[in-house]
Design a protein around this motif. Sequence first.
Motif, PDB file in Angstrom:
ATOM      1  N   ARG A   1      55.364  15.826  53.503  1.00  0.00           N
ATOM      2  CA  ARG A   1      56.612  15.573  52.772  1.00  0.00           C
ATOM      3  C   ARG A   1      57.420  14.535  53.540  1.00  0.00           C
ATOM      4  O   ARG A   1      57.926  14.796  54.613  1.00  0.00           O
ATOM      5  CB  ARG A   1      57.425  16.872  52.623  1.00  0.00           C
ATOM      6  N   TRP A   2      57.512  13.339  52.976  1.00  0.00           N
ATOM      7  CA  TRP A   2      58.202  12.241  53.636  1.00  0.00           C
ATOM      8  C   TRP A   2      59.713  12.374  53.449  1.00  0.00           C
ATOM      9  O   TRP A   2      60.193  12.847  52.428  1.00  0.00           O
ATOM     10  CB  TRP A   2      57.746  10.904  53.051  1.00  0.00           C
ATOM     11  N   GLU A   3      60.446  11.918  54.463  1.00  0.00           N
ATOM     12  CA  GLU A   3      61.892  11.855  54.327  1.00  0.00           C
ATOM     13  C   GLU A   3      62.423  10.670  55.124  1.00  0.00           C
ATOM     14  O   GLU A   3      61.798  10.194  56.077  1.00  0.00           O
ATOM     15  CB  GLU A   3      62.560  13.143  54.801  1.00  0.00           C
ATOM     16  N   HIS A   4      63.575  10.180  54.715  1.00  0.00           N
ATOM     17  CA  HIS A   4      64.199   9.059  55.411  1.00  0.00           C
ATOM     18  C   HIS A   4      64.656   9.496  56.800  1.00  0.00           C
ATOM     19  O   HIS A   4      65.185  10.595  56.974  1.00  0.00           O
ATOM     20  CB  HIS A   4      65.391   8.538  54.620  1.00  0.00           C
ATOM     21  N   ALA A   5      64.446   8.637  57.778  1.00  0.00           N
ATOM     22  CA  ALA A   5      64.890   8.938  59.137  1.00  0.00           C
ATOM     23  C   ALA A   5      66.236   8.310  59.437  1.00  0.00           C
ATOM     24  O   ALA A   5      67.057   8.897  60.160  1.00  0.00           O
ATOM     25  CB  ALA A   5      63.858   8.445  60.157  1.00  0.00           C
ATOM     26  N   SER A  28      63.705   1.697  55.112  1.00  0.00           N
ATOM     27  CA  SER A  28      62.241   1.753  55.034  1.00  0.00           C
ATOM     28  C   SER A  28      61.625   2.766  55.986  1.00  0.00           C
ATOM     29  O   SER A  28      60.425   3.042  55.901  1.00  0.00           O
ATOM     30  CB  SER A  28      61.654   0.373  55.348  1.00  0.00           C
ATOM     31  N   VAL A  29      62.417   3.327  56.895  1.00  0.00           N
ATOM     32  CA  VAL A  29      61.873   4.194  57.935  1.00  0.00           C
ATOM     33  C   VAL A  29      61.662   5.594  57.380  1.00  0.00           C
ATOM     34  O   VAL A  29      62.626   6.313  57.074  1.00  0.00           O
ATOM     35  CB  VAL A  29      62.792   4.244  59.166  1.00  0.00           C
ATOM     36  N   LEU A  30      60.403   5.994  57.265  1.00  0.00           N
ATOM     37  CA  LEU A  30      60.061   7.304  56.719  1.00  0.00           C
ATOM     38  C   LEU A  30      59.279   8.103  57.759  1.00  0.00           C
ATOM     39  O   LEU A  30      58.423   7.555  58.465  1.00  0.00           O
ATOM     40  CB  LEU A  30      59.210   7.161  55.458  1.00  0.00           C
ATOM     41  N   LEU A  60      54.555   8.388  60.558  1.00  0.00           N
ATOM     42  CA  LEU A  60      55.611   7.373  60.519  1.00  0.00           C
ATOM     43  C   LEU A  60      55.182   6.213  59.638  1.00  0.00           C
ATOM     44  O   LEU A  60      54.019   5.793  59.661  1.00  0.00           O
ATOM     45  CB  LEU A  60      55.896   6.853  61.933  1.00  0.00           C
ATOM     46  N   HIS A  61      56.132   5.700  58.869  1.00  0.00           N
ATOM     47  CA  HIS A  61      55.906   4.494  58.073  1.00  0.00           C
ATOM     48  C   HIS A  61      57.218   3.712  58.043  1.00  0.00           C
ATOM     49  O   HIS A  61      58.279   4.277  57.770  1.00  0.00           O
ATOM     50  CB  HIS A  61      55.464   4.839  56.650  1.00  0.00           C
TER      51      HIS A  61
END
Length: 250
Positions: A85-89, A72-74, A159-160
């Motif tokens: 532009r979101w990406e997985h952390a 869930s960490v974006l 952050l999300h």
Amino acid sequence: LAARNALAALHVERGQFFGAAASASFLSDLSVALIQVEGAAEADGIAQVLEVQLTLGAGYAPKDAGLIPLESVLVGVGGARETVRWEHACAAGAGVYFAQGQALDRVLSEQEQCAGKVSLCRNLGAVVGQRLTFHLPLGIDRFSLEDEVSRATPNSVFLHLSVAAVRGSEAHDATVSAVVPLVEGSAETMCEREPWVVNLAQVSNMDLIVGSALTLNQLDTVRVLRNIGSRELLAPGEPARVPTQSIEAG
């Protein structure tokens, strides 16, 4: 949405450099900090990390899989949340940690003495004192803070993430969102390769007064060493030591 997943309360904190919000009342004291850790060599680059701290309410505990589902960490870097532009952390098989995890872990491990222990994407399974800290990667040299500060409109780090907790047999889920503008002073930089060294004479001009005076008339008898911040601390002929029976400050 099930009743247990409905918005129960809104917790918002706003500091000088970030805004953060959690979508449930069982989370509080939310803070987000941007940390930069410089590698020992210039070729190692700068590890850029977000530190999330929060407090879990009394009686709550993380789900078995952990408090923060790693999938869930974006994160994203850009001008606005709507266009970033979101990406997985932290996700397995994709994203920042998958691509740069080895390089990030190497810098953070080698610099642990000056930066402290920073473990990336470590799921929070146990609650210690209810106050929890989670570190997530942004990357190696993801951005230049110096360049961002000079921009007319600096970008921000977005952050999300989700939070999954239980209380007794009931599940409680929440989301955390944050934004950290990339402005001057928004990041804490650790382990700088070029230490800041300055001579006292460059930043101050002080006099050392030796002796004491009980009245204004006695001030003329007090010995004063002028400009002790200079490299020429003692004028020619001045003794290297000052004889005295006590030292007072005031």
